[in-house]
Design an enzyme around this catalytic site. Structure first.
Site, PDB file in Angstrom:
ATOM      1  N   CYS A  96      -3.760   1.884   2.803  1.00 19.26           N
ATOM      2  CA  CYS A  96      -4.021   1.308   1.472  1.00 19.26           C
ATOM      3  C   CYS A  96      -5.391   0.613   1.432  1.00 19.26           C
ATOM      4  CB  CYS A  96      -2.874   0.379   1.077  1.00 19.26           C
ATOM      5  SG  CYS A  96      -2.832   0.069  -0.723  1.00 19.26           S
ATOM      6  N   HIS A 128       1.551   4.595   0.869  1.00 22.11           N
ATOM      7  CA  HIS A 128       2.494   3.826   1.695  1.00 22.11           C
ATOM      8  C   HIS A 128       3.691   4.644   2.165  1.00 22.11           C
ATOM      9  CE1 HIS A 128       0.608  -0.107   1.148  1.00 22.11           C
ATOM     10  NE2 HIS A 128       0.400   0.224  -0.111  1.00 22.11           N
ATOM     11  N   GLU A 151       4.998   4.214   4.867  1.00 20.40           N
ATOM     12  CA  GLU A 151       5.796   3.300   5.691  1.00 20.40           C
ATOM     13  C   GLU A 151       6.803   2.484   4.875  1.00 20.40           C
ATOM     14  OE1 GLU A 151       2.705   0.437   4.120  1.00 20.40           O
ATOM     15  OE2 GLU A 151       2.879   2.590   4.527  1.00 20.40           O
TER      16      GLU A 151
END
Length: 303
Positions: free
Chosen positions: A142, A233, A235
Site C-alpha cells: 500500500c 491488501h 493480507e
C-alpha cells in the site's frame, strides 16, 4: 515448518487457534537449521492486527521463518501500547548492522500527505537504501509501495476524488511471472486507499503484474531493486474492510464486498487463497535465491 515468533506475542495465540504451526524462541534454539530471517517494518496504526495478518501468511509456507518486528527509531506510535512496542519491536537503529533474507514494509495512514511532509520520511529513505545492502528481497504494501516507487523511481502518487474501498477483480498482466505462480487469471484483492499510482507513470524496467479496470494498479515487479510492490491488501482479514467502514462512520459502502453490496450482510472472503499464494511465492523466491551465508546478503542480484 513453523514461523518463529516471540513466545508471548499476542499473534501467537490467534495463529495457534487457526492451526498455524508456531515455534517459540526457546524451541527454535534447539534446532540446527538456518531459518529465513524476515524483518517486518510495521507502519500501520493497529500493529497487533497487522502482525497477525502477516505472520499468518508467512507461517503457511513450508519453510522455517524467523520474524523480526521493526519500528522506526525516530517515531513514537500513538495507537499501540508503549509496552507492546518495547517488548516485541526493535528500533531500526538497533538492527541496521544485521542482514535479512527479506524485508516487508507495510502501508501507513499518511497517503494524503506529500512524502516530504511525513515526519519519518528521512528515516524511511535510509531504510530503503539499507534494504539494498542488507536485505535480499523487499516486499512493500500500500503506502509503503507508493513510497518505494517514488523513492527508487520518482513515480508520483495521485489523489483520488473518493476513497477506493472494496474488493476488486484484478487481471494478470504477466502470466509467466514467478510471483503469480498458481494464481487464477482474475484475482480479487481488497483495496483501501485515497490515492493511486498509475501504470503510465512507471519507467522502463518495472513490470505490471496485476491491474484492475476499476481500481488501477495492484502489483508491480521491480527486479533491479529486488522488490515486489503490492499497492493493495491481500493480507487483509475477512472483516478488515468492514472494520474500516464502520470506524469511519461515513463514506461509500465497500464495493463488491458485502453480499448484494448491503453492509447488513456478512462479507465473503474471496481473496484468502491468493494472499497465501502470493506470500508463498515470495518466500519461495527468497529461499531459492538468497545466499546461504547471511554475510553475502545484499550483493547485487543478476537480473
Amino acid at each position: 515448518m513453523p514461523i518463529r515468533i516471540a513466545d508471548n506475542l499476542p499473534a501467537r495465540r490467534t495463529l495457534e487457534a487457526e492451526g498455524v504451526i508456531v515455534m517459540g524462541e526457546t524451541e527454535a534454539a534447539r534446532q540446527d537449521i538456518r531459518p529465513l530471517r524476515i524483518a517486518l517494518l510495521n507502519l500501520m496504526p493497529d500493529k497487533i492486527t497487522t502482525e497477525t495478518q502477516i505472520a499468518r501468511l508467512l507461517g503457511a509456507t513450508p519453510l522455517q521463518i524467523e520474524l523480526t518486528l521493526v519500528r522506526l527509531s525516530g517515531h513514537v506510535s500513538k495507537t499501540t501500547s508503549a509496552g507492546h512496542i518495547a517488548e516485541f519491536y526493535r528500533p531500526f537503529d538497533e538492527i541496521q548492522t544485521e542482514r535479512f533474507d527479506g524485508l516487508i514494509i507495510t502501508g501507513a495512514p499518511v497517503e494524503t500527505m506529500a512524502y516530504g511532509e511525513v515526519t519519518y520520511w528521512d528515516e524511511l529513505r535510509r531504510i530503503f537504501d539499507w534494504s539494498q545492502t542488507h536485505c535480499h528481497r523487499l516486499l512493500t504494501i500500500c503506502w509503503g509501495a507508493m513510497a518505494a516507487l517514488h523513492y527508487f523511481h520518482g513515480v508520483p502518487k495521485h489523489p483520488l476524488a473518493a476513497k477506493a474501498h472494496g474488493v476488486f477483480d484484478h487481471e494478470v498482466r504477466a502470466s509467466g511471472s514467478p510471483w503469480l505462480r498458481g494464481m487464477s487469471d482474475v484475482v480479487p484483492v481488497p483495496v483501501s486507499r485515497w490515492s493511486e499510482v498509475r501504470s503510465a507513470d512507471l519507467p522502463a524496467g518495472l513490470t505490471v503484474l496485476l491491474e484492475s479496470e476499476e481500481s488501477g494498479l495492484c502489483l508491480v515487479d521491480d527486479p533491479a531493486r529486488r522488490a515486489l510492490h503490492m499497492l493493495n491488501h491481500l493480507e487483509y482479514d475477512t472483516l478488515t474492510l468492514d472494520t474500516e467502514y464502520r470506524r469511519d462512520g461515513s463514506g461509500p459502502v465497500p464495493r463488491h464486498y458485502y453480499r448484494n453490496d448491503d453492509p447488513a450482510n456478512l462479507p465473503r472472503n474471496t481473496w484468502r487463497t491468493h494472499g497465501h499464494q502470493l506470500f508463498g511465492n515470495w518466500i519461495n523466491e527468497v529461499y531459492q535465491t538468497t545466499p546461504f551465508d547471511l554475510d553475502d546478503v545484499g550483493a547485487v542480484l543478476q537480473v
